[in-house]
Design a protein around this motif. Structure first.
Motif, mmCIF file in Angstrom:
data_model
loop_
_atom_site.group_PDB
_atom_site.id
_atom_site.type_symbol
_atom_site.label_atom_id
_atom_site.label_comp_id
_atom_site.label_asym_id
_atom_site.label_seq_id
_atom_site.Cartn_x
_atom_site.Cartn_y
_atom_site.Cartn_z
ATOM 1 N N SER A 2 0.924 -1.249 -0.016
ATOM 2 C CA SER A 2 0.000 -0.018 -0.141
ATOM 3 C C SER A 2 0.867 1.114 0.059
ATOM 4 O O SER A 2 0.578 2.064 -0.918
ATOM 5 C CB SER A 2 -0.942 -0.029 1.184
ATOM 6 N N LEU A 3 2.074 1.372 0.898
ATOM 7 C CA LEU A 3 2.910 2.490 0.849
ATOM 8 C C LEU A 3 3.609 2.642 -0.368
ATOM 9 O O LEU A 3 3.561 3.765 -0.735
ATOM 10 C CB LEU A 3 3.751 2.468 2.118
ATOM 11 N N VAL A 4 3.990 1.557 -0.782
ATOM 12 C CA VAL A 4 4.695 1.794 -2.243
ATOM 13 C C VAL A 4 3.839 2.265 -3.453
ATOM 14 O O VAL A 4 4.021 3.177 -4.002
ATOM 15 C CB VAL A 4 5.436 0.233 -2.770
ATOM 16 N N LEU A 5 2.696 1.701 -3.573
ATOM 17 C CA LEU A 5 1.753 2.024 -4.745
ATOM 18 C C LEU A 5 1.306 3.422 -4.435
ATOM 19 O O LEU A 5 1.311 4.555 -5.267
ATOM 20 C CB LEU A 5 0.471 1.483 -4.613
ATOM 21 N N ASP A 6 0.970 3.980 -3.284
ATOM 22 C CA ASP A 6 0.714 5.266 -2.753
ATOM 23 C C ASP A 6 1.754 6.429 -3.117
ATOM 24 O O ASP A 6 1.444 7.363 -3.660
ATOM 25 C CB ASP A 6 0.092 5.376 -1.246
ATOM 26 N N THR A 7 2.987 5.948 -2.653
ATOM 27 C CA THR A 7 4.171 6.865 -2.890
ATOM 28 C C THR A 7 4.304 7.121 -4.232
ATOM 29 O O THR A 7 4.715 8.091 -4.807
ATOM 30 C CB THR A 7 5.282 6.197 -2.144
ATOM 31 N N MET A 8 4.344 5.979 -5.160
ATOM 32 C CA MET A 8 4.434 6.025 -6.485
ATOM 33 C C MET A 8 3.608 6.839 -7.297
ATOM 34 O O MET A 8 3.934 7.574 -8.197
ATOM 35 C CB MET A 8 4.523 4.728 -6.973
ATOM 36 N N SER A 9 2.285 6.648 -6.931
ATOM 37 C CA SER A 9 1.338 7.579 -7.765
ATOM 38 C C SER A 9 1.397 8.916 -7.185
ATOM 39 O O SER A 9 1.421 9.803 -8.224
ATOM 40 C CB SER A 9 0.186 6.946 -7.549
ATOM 41 N N SER A 10 1.423 9.233 -6.022
ATOM 42 C CA SER A 10 1.634 10.616 -5.450
ATOM 43 C C SER A 10 2.749 11.252 -5.906
ATOM 44 O O SER A 10 2.909 12.438 -6.293
ATOM 45 C CB SER A 10 1.234 10.901 -4.060
ATOM 46 N N SER A 11 4.066 10.588 -6.194
ATOM 47 C CA SER A 11 5.313 11.302 -6.576
ATOM 48 C C SER A 11 5.371 11.546 -7.823
ATOM 49 O O SER A 11 6.114 12.460 -8.439
ATOM 50 C CB SER A 11 6.409 10.335 -5.890
ATOM 51 N N ALA A 12 4.578 10.495 -8.653
ATOM 52 C CA ALA A 12 4.672 10.719 -10.288
ATOM 53 C C ALA A 12 3.828 11.766 -10.350
ATOM 54 O O ALA A 12 4.436 12.463 -11.553
ATOM 55 C CB ALA A 12 3.866 9.495 -10.800
ATOM 56 N N VAL A 13 2.828 12.196 -9.995
ATOM 57 C CA VAL A 13 2.053 13.407 -10.293
ATOM 58 C C VAL A 13 2.889 14.567 -9.756
ATOM 59 O O VAL A 13 2.977 15.497 -10.486
ATOM 60 C CB VAL A 13 0.606 13.356 -9.418
ATOM 61 N N ARG A 14 3.420 14.628 -8.710
ATOM 62 C CA ARG A 14 4.344 15.650 -8.219
ATOM 63 C C ARG A 14 5.422 16.039 -9.035
ATOM 64 O O ARG A 14 5.647 17.177 -9.379
ATOM 65 C CB ARG A 14 4.802 15.500 -6.658
ATOM 66 N N ASP A 15 6.021 14.955 -9.495
ATOM 67 C CA ASP A 15 7.569 15.212 -10.162
ATOM 68 C C ASP A 15 7.086 14.884 -11.619
ATOM 69 O O ASP A 15 8.039 14.689 -12.637
ATOM 70 C CB ASP A 15 8.296 14.028 -9.948
ATOM 71 N N ARG A 16 5.878 14.931 -12.117
ATOM 72 C CA ARG A 16 5.721 14.953 -13.632
ATOM 73 C C ARG A 16 6.598 15.659 -14.590
ATOM 74 O O ARG A 16 6.977 14.988 -15.387
ATOM 75 C CB ARG A 16 4.256 15.233 -13.762
ATOM 76 N N LEU A 17 6.865 16.672 -14.263
ATOM 77 C CA LEU A 17 7.892 17.568 -15.306
ATOM 78 C C LEU A 17 9.190 17.214 -15.083
ATOM 79 O O LEU A 17 9.852 16.701 -16.520
ATOM 80 C CB LEU A 17 7.938 18.983 -14.981
ATOM 81 N N ALA A 18 9.624 16.541 -14.050
ATOM 82 C CA ALA A 18 11.122 16.010 -14.312
ATOM 83 C C ALA A 18 11.068 14.755 -14.763
ATOM 84 O O ALA A 18 11.870 14.214 -15.483
ATOM 85 C CB ALA A 18 11.510 15.822 -12.633
ATOM 86 N N ILE A 19 9.885 13.943 -14.328
ATOM 87 C CA ILE A 19 9.910 12.516 -15.137
ATOM 88 C C ILE A 19 9.929 12.573 -16.695
ATOM 89 O O ILE A 19 10.399 11.771 -17.652
ATOM 90 C CB ILE A 19 8.904 11.808 -14.589
ATOM 91 N N GLU A 20 8.971 13.536 -17.112
ATOM 92 C CA GLU A 20 8.756 13.517 -18.733
ATOM 93 C C GLU A 20 9.928 14.064 -19.374
ATOM 94 O O GLU A 20 10.352 13.861 -20.422
ATOM 95 C CB GLU A 20 7.790 14.522 -18.925
ATOM 96 N N ALA A 21 10.725 14.889 -18.484
ATOM 97 C CA ALA A 21 12.071 15.366 -18.963
ATOM 98 C C ALA A 21 13.128 14.296 -19.190
ATOM 99 O O ALA A 21 13.643 14.389 -20.425
ATOM 100 C CB ALA A 21 12.503 16.484 -18.206
ATOM 101 N N ARG A 22 13.029 13.495 -18.191
ATOM 102 C CA ARG A 22 13.992 12.480 -18.490
ATOM 103 C C ARG A 22 13.556 11.405 -19.653
ATOM 104 O O ARG A 22 14.483 10.702 -20.557
ATOM 105 C CB ARG A 22 14.073 11.592 -16.943
ATOM 106 N N LEU A 23 12.257 11.285 -19.563
ATOM 107 C CA LEU A 23 11.880 10.473 -20.860
ATOM 108 C C LEU A 23 12.198 11.036 -22.172
ATOM 109 O O LEU A 23 12.553 10.308 -23.182
ATOM 110 C CB LEU A 23 10.345 9.942 -20.863
ATOM 111 N N ALA A 24 12.121 12.389 -22.178
ATOM 112 C CA ALA A 24 12.255 13.087 -23.559
ATOM 113 C C ALA A 24 13.798 12.958 -23.885
ATOM 114 O O ALA A 24 14.101 12.874 -25.156
ATOM 115 C CB ALA A 24 11.770 14.514 -23.425
ATOM 116 N N LEU A 25 14.793 12.973 -22.899
ATOM 117 C CA LEU A 25 15.990 12.937 -23.124
ATOM 118 C C LEU A 25 16.521 11.453 -23.272
ATOM 119 O O LEU A 25 17.634 11.189 -23.557
ATOM 120 C CB LEU A 25 16.787 13.248 -21.918
#
Length: 265
Positions: free
Chosen positions: A145-168
């Motif tokens: 539960s903690l892993v899934l909740d942390t992953m989903s909430s942090s993905a929303v919070r860090d969306r720009l950084a994650i998409e920047a890494r994917l774009a690179l």
């Protein structure tokens, strides 16, 4: 020392402390009286039903009924995992991951305990399998539960950084690596904290129950050490499986971040 049986009157007396909690809620206007009452009734009903079911299954000593009850526990765990998420991935995949990760980890740890450590005859005896599997499943559920909740909430919070890494050109695992590392740490913390505090701050439930049942404290401590090691192992497996699975759920095969799959509960 002999086992002291508890009667209905003893349980009523113990419930007075719960009534005191309700009084505190009323005094401070917390609005928790209804929740306390419902939780208490739910606990009593659930434990009563499970106790009767286990008594029947223990008498049968059947591997079929043992497996069926374990699957029922896993299904309930999957529901609890999903219900605890602030944001969750829709569809059957999230439910499958929520139930599958703790079930598989708990099953591996339980079989290992039965075959390599305890060695009851037969090894699938429900009197040993189901209580141990329940402890493995419950703790693995918390980590998942903690892993899934942390992953989903942090993905929303860090969306720009994650998409920047994917774009690179980063893969989805590389792009989500910081989030995954944080989620794995968060999911592992409860059992690590419990292990560090055991014996100094608290006596765990299993050890306390055995001592109250008349077992020698040294023997009870041995069982508790074994259980905590098994719980740590199964929780670790569940946390890793949930973390990898959440990366797959939050992205697609083209390595794109798919936050559109998330729904707010």
């Amino acid at each position: 020392m002999t086992y002291i049986d508890l009667g209905f009157t003893d349980l009523v007396i113990a419930a007075l402390l719960l009534v005191a909690n309700g009084a505190v809620s009323l005094w401070f206007r917390l609005g928790l009286e209804r929740t306390i009452a419902i939780s208490a009734v739910r606990m009593i009903v659930q434990l009563s039903v499970v106790a009767l079911a286990l008594k029947w299954i223990f008498a049968l000593n059947s591997p079929v009924w043992t497996v069926l009850f374990a699957l029922f526990m896993a299904a309930a765990a999957g529901y609890e995992v999903v219900a605890r998420q602030e944001r969750r991935v829709g569809g059957i995949a999230a439910m499958a991951l929520g139930a599958g990760a703790p079930f598989a980890a708990g099953l591996i740890a339980t079989i290992f305990a039965m075959v390599a450590v305890i060695g009851p005859d037969p090894w699938y005896a429900p009197r040993y399998v189901l209580p141990i599997f329940g402890m493995m499943l419950g703790n693995a559920l918390t980590g998942t539960s903690l892993v899934l909740d942390t992953m989903s909430s942090s993905a929303v919070r860090d969306r720009l950084a994650i998409e920047a890494r994917l774009a690179l050109g980063a893969s989805r695992y590389d792009a989500l690596r910081p989030n995954l590392r944080r989620a794995l740490t968060t999911g592992s913390m409860p059992i690590l904290t419990a292990m560090a505090a055991t014996g100094v701050v608290s006596l765990p439930g299993m050890m306390t129950g055995q001592i109250l049942a008349g077992i020698d404290p040294v023997s009870a401590a041995k069982y508790q050490v074994m259980i905590l090691m098994l719980i740590a192992g199964s929780t670790g497996l569940a946390v890793v499986a949930a973390g990898i699975g959440s990366v797959l759920l939050l992205t697609d095969e083209r390595h794109r971040l798919r936050l559109d799959r998330l729904s707010l509960l």
